[in-house]
Scaffold this motif. Structure first.
Motif, PDB file in Angstrom:
ATOM      1  N   LEU A 192       0.790  -1.222   0.000  1.00 43.93           N
ATOM      2  CA  LEU A 192       0.000   0.000   0.000  1.00 43.93           C
ATOM      3  C   LEU A 192       0.824   1.276   0.000  1.00 43.93           C
ATOM      4  N   VAL A 193       1.987   1.223   0.594  1.00 40.01           N
ATOM      5  CA  VAL A 193       2.794   2.429   0.757  1.00 40.01           C
ATOM      6  C   VAL A 193       3.873   2.463  -0.321  1.00 40.01           C
ATOM      7  N   GLU A 194       3.843   3.482  -1.101  1.00 40.16           N
ATOM      8  CA  GLU A 194       4.810   3.608  -2.204  1.00 40.16           C
ATOM      9  C   GLU A 194       6.019   4.418  -1.745  1.00 40.16           C
ATOM     10  N   ASN A 195       6.719   3.865  -0.758  1.00 38.65           N
ATOM     11  CA  ASN A 195       7.889   4.532  -0.205  1.00 38.65           C
ATOM     12  C   ASN A 195       8.909   3.446   0.116  1.00 38.65           C
ATOM     13  N   PRO A 196      10.021   3.409  -0.620  1.00 40.77           N
ATOM     14  CA  PRO A 196      11.019   2.352  -0.411  1.00 40.77           C
ATOM     15  C   PRO A 196      11.561   2.289   1.017  1.00 40.77           C
ATOM     16  N   ALA A 197      11.559   3.391   1.725  1.00 44.38           N
ATOM     17  CA  ALA A 197      12.069   3.405   3.102  1.00 44.38           C
ATOM     18  C   ALA A 197      11.220   2.531   4.014  1.00 44.38           C
ATOM     19  N   MET A 198       9.998   2.267   3.623  1.00 46.80           N
ATOM     20  CA  MET A 198       9.101   1.497   4.459  1.00 46.80           C
ATOM     21  C   MET A 198       9.372  -0.007   4.381  1.00 46.80           C
ATOM     22  N   GLY A 199      10.035  -0.468   3.334  1.00 45.26           N
ATOM     23  CA  GLY A 199      10.273  -1.901   3.162  1.00 45.26           C
ATOM     24  C   GLY A 199      11.044  -2.528   4.303  1.00 45.26           C
ATOM     25  N   ARG A 200      12.212  -2.001   4.621  1.00 48.92           N
ATOM     26  CA  ARG A 200      13.029  -2.568   5.696  1.00 48.92           C
ATOM     27  C   ARG A 200      12.365  -2.375   7.054  1.00 48.92           C
ATOM     28  N   LEU A 201      11.747  -1.243   7.249  1.00 46.94           N
ATOM     29  CA  LEU A 201      11.047  -0.987   8.504  1.00 46.94           C
ATOM     30  C   LEU A 201       9.932  -2.015   8.706  1.00 46.94           C
ATOM     31  N   ALA A 202       9.165  -2.294   7.660  1.00 46.92           N
ATOM     32  CA  ALA A 202       8.100  -3.299   7.745  1.00 46.92           C
ATOM     33  C   ALA A 202       8.682  -4.666   8.088  1.00 46.92           C
ATOM     34  N   GLU A 203       9.828  -5.002   7.518  1.00 48.41           N
ATOM     35  CA  GLU A 203      10.484  -6.283   7.826  1.00 48.41           C
ATOM     36  C   GLU A 203      10.886  -6.355   9.300  1.00 48.41           C
ATOM     37  N   GLU A 204      11.445  -5.270   9.823  1.00 44.16           N
ATOM     38  CA  GLU A 204      11.868  -5.242  11.228  1.00 44.16           C
ATOM     39  C   GLU A 204      10.665  -5.393  12.174  1.00 44.16           C
ATOM     40  N   VAL A 205       9.600  -4.686  11.882  1.00 47.05           N
ATOM     41  CA  VAL A 205       8.397  -4.775  12.716  1.00 47.05           C
ATOM     42  C   VAL A 205       7.832  -6.194  12.645  1.00 47.05           C
ATOM     43  N   GLU A 206       7.782  -6.741  11.448  1.00 45.79           N
ATOM     44  CA  GLU A 206       7.241  -8.093  11.284  1.00 45.79           C
ATOM     45  C   GLU A 206       8.077  -9.131  12.030  1.00 45.79           C
ATOM     46  N   GLU A 207       9.399  -9.010  11.968  1.00 47.37           N
ATOM     47  CA  GLU A 207      10.271  -9.941  12.691  1.00 47.37           C
ATOM     48  C   GLU A 207       9.929  -9.948  14.180  1.00 47.37           C
ATOM     49  N   ARG A 208       9.688  -8.770  14.741  1.00 45.81           N
ATOM     50  CA  ARG A 208       9.357  -8.675  16.170  1.00 45.81           C
ATOM     51  C   ARG A 208       7.981  -9.268  16.472  1.00 45.81           C
ATOM     52  N   LEU A 209       7.030  -8.998  15.601  1.00 47.03           N
ATOM     53  CA  LEU A 209       5.691  -9.558  15.808  1.00 47.03           C
ATOM     54  C   LEU A 209       5.722 -11.084  15.717  1.00 47.03           C
ATOM     55  N   VAL A 210       6.459 -11.607  14.751  1.00 44.40           N
ATOM     56  CA  VAL A 210       6.572 -13.064  14.596  1.00 44.40           C
ATOM     57  C   VAL A 210       7.204 -13.683  15.839  1.00 44.40           C
ATOM     58  N   ARG A 211       8.268 -13.076  16.341  1.00 50.97           N
ATOM     59  CA  ARG A 211       8.906 -13.616  17.553  1.00 50.97           C
ATOM     60  C   ARG A 211       7.931 -13.635  18.722  1.00 50.97           C
ATOM     61  N   ALA A 212       7.183 -12.548  18.895  1.00 52.69           N
ATOM     62  CA  ALA A 212       6.232 -12.482  20.011  1.00 52.69           C
ATOM     63  C   ALA A 212       5.149 -13.551  19.857  1.00 52.69           C
ATOM     64  N   LEU A 213       4.574 -13.678  18.676  1.00 46.39           N
ATOM     65  CA  LEU A 213       3.517 -14.673  18.467  1.00 46.39           C
ATOM     66  C   LEU A 213       4.054 -16.091  18.568  1.00 46.39           C
ATOM     67  N   ASP A 214       5.272 -16.326  18.116  1.00 40.09           N
ATOM     68  CA  ASP A 214       5.877 -17.656  18.248  1.00 40.09           C
ATOM     69  C   ASP A 214       6.019 -18.038  19.721  1.00 40.09           C
ATOM     70  N   ARG A 215       6.417 -17.086  20.544  1.00 40.03           N
ATOM     71  CA  ARG A 215       6.562 -17.384  21.969  1.00 40.03           C
ATOM     72  C   ARG A 215       5.209 -17.654  22.630  1.00 40.03           C
ATOM     73  N   VAL A 216       4.186 -16.925  22.211  1.00 43.87           N
ATOM     74  CA  VAL A 216       2.846 -17.194  22.752  1.00 43.87           C
ATOM     75  C   VAL A 216       2.406 -18.593  22.333  1.00 43.87           C
ATOM     76  N   ALA A 217       2.619 -18.955  21.082  1.00 45.08           N
ATOM     77  CA  ALA A 217       2.211 -20.270  20.590  1.00 45.08           C
ATOM     78  C   ALA A 217       2.976 -21.397  21.297  1.00 45.08           C
ATOM     79  N   ALA A 218       4.214 -21.142  21.689  1.00 46.21           N
ATOM     80  CA  ALA A 218       5.039 -22.159  22.348  1.00 46.21           C
ATOM     81  C   ALA A 218       4.724 -22.287  23.837  1.00 46.21           C
ATOM     82  N   ALA A 219       4.037 -21.298  24.389  1.00 48.62           N
ATOM     83  CA  ALA A 219       3.746 -21.299  25.842  1.00 48.62           C
ATOM     84  C   ALA A 219       2.812 -22.446  26.188  1.00 48.62           C
ATOM     85  N   ARG A 220       3.039 -22.981  27.359  1.00 49.86           N
ATOM     86  CA  ARG A 220       2.195 -24.075  27.861  1.00 49.86           C
ATOM     87  C   ARG A 220       1.355 -23.555  29.014  1.00 49.86           C
ATOM     88  N   PRO A 221       0.114 -24.052  29.105  1.00 48.38           N
ATOM     89  CA  PRO A 221      -0.763 -23.604  30.205  1.00 48.38           C
ATOM     90  C   PRO A 221      -0.226 -23.999  31.572  1.00 48.38           C
TER      91      PRO A 221
END
Length: 144
Positions: free
Chosen positions: A115-144
């Motif tokens: 959606l965003v036609e700004n090349p500067a946003m590409g790497r930033l989006a990757e960095e944010v996504e990496e953090r979100l993936v790590r957080a969700l992976d840890r939630v998925a790995a958690a045991r009750p």
């Protein structure tokens, strides 16, 4: 599958994880894991309660957490002032028919990259996504 046996579609603009956690525990752990990645939860929308109050309908437990990482938000808004239309990053916790919770998040590389036609946003989006993936992976790995 939803409560009526309909297969739920997983959109390409999302990051999805199933958990073995109960809903309340998944909400708590999701908030904790987001914090470890530098995200605060600015908003919490209880979709079930909202739909009950506004439409008098029953809906499974479902919360939308508006997550924000201030340094990333500052970088994004500096590079692309209108990006505020896409912030904060939404993270969803929902209860599935088995009583366990699923967690999902907006996939920044899909949304911002397309959606965003700004090349500067590409790497930033990757960095944010990496953090979100790590957080969700840890939630998925958690045991009750």
């Amino acid at each position: 599958m939803d409560s009526e046996g309909v297969r739920m579609r997983r959109a390409r603009y999302g990051i999805y994880r199933d958990t073995s956690l109960a809903y309340e525990e998944a909400v708590r752990r999701t908030t904790e894991e987001l914090k470890k990645e530098g995200f605060g939860v600015l908003t919490e929308i209880d979709v079930r309660e909202t739909l009950r109050k506004k439409l008098d309908v029953d809906f499974p437990r479902y919360v939308i957490l508006g997550a924000c990482n201030p340094p990333f938000a500052h970088r994004a808004l500096t590079a692309e002032p209108d990006l505020g239309l896409l912030l904060p990053c939404n993270v969803v916790v929902h209860e599935d028919p088995s009583g366990h919770a699923g967690v999902s998040a907006l996939k920044p590389t899909e949304v911002f990259g397309r959606l965003v036609e700004n090349p500067a946003m590409g790497r930033l989006a990757e960095e944010v996504e990496e953090r979100l993936v790590r957080a969700l992976d840890r939630v998925a790995a958690a045991r009750p």
